[in-house]
Design a protein around this motif. Sequence first.
Motif, mmCIF file in Angstrom:
data_model
loop_
_atom_site.group_PDB
_atom_site.id
_atom_site.type_symbol
_atom_site.label_atom_id
_atom_site.label_comp_id
_atom_site.label_asym_id
_atom_site.label_seq_id
_atom_site.Cartn_x
_atom_site.Cartn_y
_atom_site.Cartn_z
ATOM 1 N N ILE A 51 0.857 -0.982 0.022
ATOM 2 C CA ILE A 51 -0.045 -0.043 -0.059
ATOM 3 C C ILE A 51 0.732 1.284 -0.148
ATOM 4 O O ILE A 51 1.359 1.610 1.115
ATOM 5 C CB ILE A 51 -0.975 -0.031 1.195
ATOM 6 N N PRO A 52 1.307 1.713 -1.151
ATOM 7 C CA PRO A 52 2.214 2.989 -1.349
ATOM 8 C C PRO A 52 1.896 4.200 -0.528
ATOM 9 O O PRO A 52 0.413 4.457 -0.510
ATOM 10 C CB PRO A 52 2.557 3.032 -2.895
ATOM 11 N N ILE A 53 2.500 5.013 -0.030
ATOM 12 C CA ILE A 53 1.984 5.857 0.968
ATOM 13 C C ILE A 53 3.165 6.904 0.972
ATOM 14 O O ILE A 53 4.246 6.751 0.787
ATOM 15 C CB ILE A 53 1.552 5.605 2.387
ATOM 16 N N VAL A 54 2.948 8.437 0.968
ATOM 17 C CA VAL A 54 3.782 9.500 1.027
ATOM 18 C C VAL A 54 3.014 10.344 2.242
ATOM 19 O O VAL A 54 1.823 10.652 2.125
ATOM 20 C CB VAL A 54 3.821 10.226 -0.266
ATOM 21 N N VAL A 55 3.991 10.898 2.987
ATOM 22 C CA VAL A 55 3.704 11.650 4.146
ATOM 23 C C VAL A 55 4.392 12.913 3.932
ATOM 24 O O VAL A 55 5.552 13.037 3.934
ATOM 25 C CB VAL A 55 3.518 11.203 5.292
ATOM 26 N N ILE A 56 3.486 14.167 4.253
ATOM 27 C CA ILE A 56 4.185 15.390 4.255
ATOM 28 C C ILE A 56 3.843 16.041 5.643
ATOM 29 O O ILE A 56 2.496 16.225 5.850
ATOM 30 C CB ILE A 56 3.760 16.185 3.090
ATOM 31 N N MET A 73 15.705 8.168 1.769
ATOM 32 C CA MET A 73 15.960 7.238 0.703
ATOM 33 C C MET A 73 15.494 5.944 0.698
ATOM 34 O O MET A 73 14.903 5.291 0.096
ATOM 35 C CB MET A 73 17.404 7.093 0.385
ATOM 36 N N ASN A 74 15.578 5.320 1.956
ATOM 37 C CA ASN A 74 15.164 4.131 2.500
ATOM 38 C C ASN A 74 13.549 3.783 2.218
ATOM 39 O O ASN A 74 13.067 2.734 1.690
ATOM 40 C CB ASN A 74 15.922 3.541 3.481
ATOM 41 N N VAL A 75 12.878 4.840 2.767
ATOM 42 C CA VAL A 75 11.607 4.624 2.638
ATOM 43 C C VAL A 75 10.983 4.609 1.090
ATOM 44 O O VAL A 75 10.039 3.742 0.977
ATOM 45 C CB VAL A 75 11.024 5.933 3.592
ATOM 46 N N PRO A 80 11.579 -4.248 -3.946
ATOM 47 C CA PRO A 80 11.660 -5.112 -2.924
ATOM 48 C C PRO A 80 13.480 -5.646 -2.730
ATOM 49 O O PRO A 80 13.645 -5.938 -1.726
ATOM 50 C CB PRO A 80 10.689 -6.471 -3.152
ATOM 51 N N GLN A 81 14.086 -5.789 -4.068
ATOM 52 C CA GLN A 81 15.348 -6.237 -3.769
ATOM 53 C C GLN A 81 16.162 -5.013 -2.933
ATOM 54 O O GLN A 81 16.986 -5.491 -2.220
ATOM 55 C CB GLN A 81 15.909 -6.502 -5.011
ATOM 56 N N TYR A 82 15.690 -3.977 -3.146
ATOM 57 C CA TYR A 82 16.479 -3.071 -2.342
ATOM 58 C C TYR A 82 16.480 -3.030 -0.782
ATOM 59 O O TYR A 82 17.218 -3.037 -0.064
ATOM 60 C CB TYR A 82 15.838 -1.499 -2.738
ATOM 61 N N LEU A 83 15.117 -3.239 -0.364
ATOM 62 C CA LEU A 83 14.758 -3.589 0.865
ATOM 63 C C LEU A 83 15.787 -4.688 1.360
ATOM 64 O O LEU A 83 16.344 -4.681 2.455
ATOM 65 C CB LEU A 83 13.600 -3.833 1.339
ATOM 66 N N ARG A 84 15.562 -5.904 0.679
ATOM 67 C CA ARG A 84 16.477 -7.153 1.085
ATOM 68 C C ARG A 84 17.751 -6.726 1.227
ATOM 69 O O ARG A 84 18.662 -7.252 2.311
ATOM 70 C CB ARG A 84 16.225 -8.248 0.277
ATOM 71 N N ALA A 85 18.342 -5.714 0.237
ATOM 72 C CA ALA A 85 19.781 -5.522 0.344
ATOM 73 C C ALA A 85 20.128 -4.567 1.488
ATOM 74 O O ALA A 85 21.153 -4.781 2.107
ATOM 75 C CB ALA A 85 20.147 -4.584 -0.975
#
Length: 365
Positions: free
Chosen positions: A112-117, A136-138, A145-150
């Motif tokens: 569920i993609p989300i952006v908060v300001i 960057m990580n968020v 998903p590969q970035y999160l695992r890395a």
Amino acid sequence: MHIKRLILSNFKNIASADLTFSDRINCICGDNGEGKTNLLDAIHYLSMTKSFLQSSDRFTYSYGASEATLCGVYEKDGYEDKIAISVRNTGEKLVKKNDKNYPRISEHIGYIPIVVISPSDTSLIHDSGEERRRFMNVVLSQTDPQYLRAMQSYNRVLAQRNKLLKSDVAPSKILLEAFSAQLQRDGDYIFRKRGELARELEGMTTRFYSMLSDGKESVSLEYSSDLKKGTMGELLDASYQRDVILKYTSVGIQRDDYDFNMNGYPIKKCSSQGQQKTFLIALKLAQLTMMRQRYGFSPILLLDDVFDKLDMRRVEQLINMVSKEGFGQLFVTDSNKVRVSDLVRKLDSESKFFTVTKGVFSEIK
């Protein structure tokens, strides 16, 4: 994708709530400290399984309660999904999709993609590089998903390498080299993805800032990293002796940063509060646009008390942009009910309005 219904029990100062939302604009009004931000935080929690306020899970459940529960009913392309999270004072956290537990909570991130300001975004400008790395990580963990695992692998191996360096006995060079090989594999991938993100965000941020400020200033975003000097493996080889002396890993993507500039000078030192806030909003709108391109639909957008320190012209431009450019479902909080009502009702006749007092929400028809 949008959230249709939200059910909360013992979440922060919200003892109980059962709310249905518009798939366009939802406005929550009330005095400071009544529960506006907590409602947005609950929506964020259902997406990211944690608070956007960087608070510990032990502050999630109401005072005196042993458990907080959150449930969101979402709709996408005519289908419904139910996401439920329970957080207990024993430290246990359960995340379910359609009544089935996730084997690993991290598998839910990005669904569920989300952006908060929010006002806390000022930490991106004024605090250490850790805050900008977290940003960057968020962004990347929701779209890759590969970035999160890395990242998870890199952090785990980095902790093991630092523990070995800090040991009283001389660290095994063979073992350090084994850790270094793993760090190279993950670090080079993370570096590449962060660089791509910076290039993509800069163009969009510049465009949105120009729209919000009528082109009065120019802004830029630059990615800085040790890995611009060589691969992770090369850097670790060169820093071996220094790391042994310092007793920690002195190079790597854990030192990455973003440099934010306005008219060629650091935003932190050479801009007003209004300019800084406008830049942060432009950055987050760039994040949302990038994520929308990745997903094929717009993330949920949370605007928490963003009108403070913005003049009415910029406020109107912001609301106009997010209501007309296909930004999807929007949640807005404001302590000034008249201000937000006048702006939103002109743009969206199907918007919903809520007031909150001491954690109790009421819909305004």
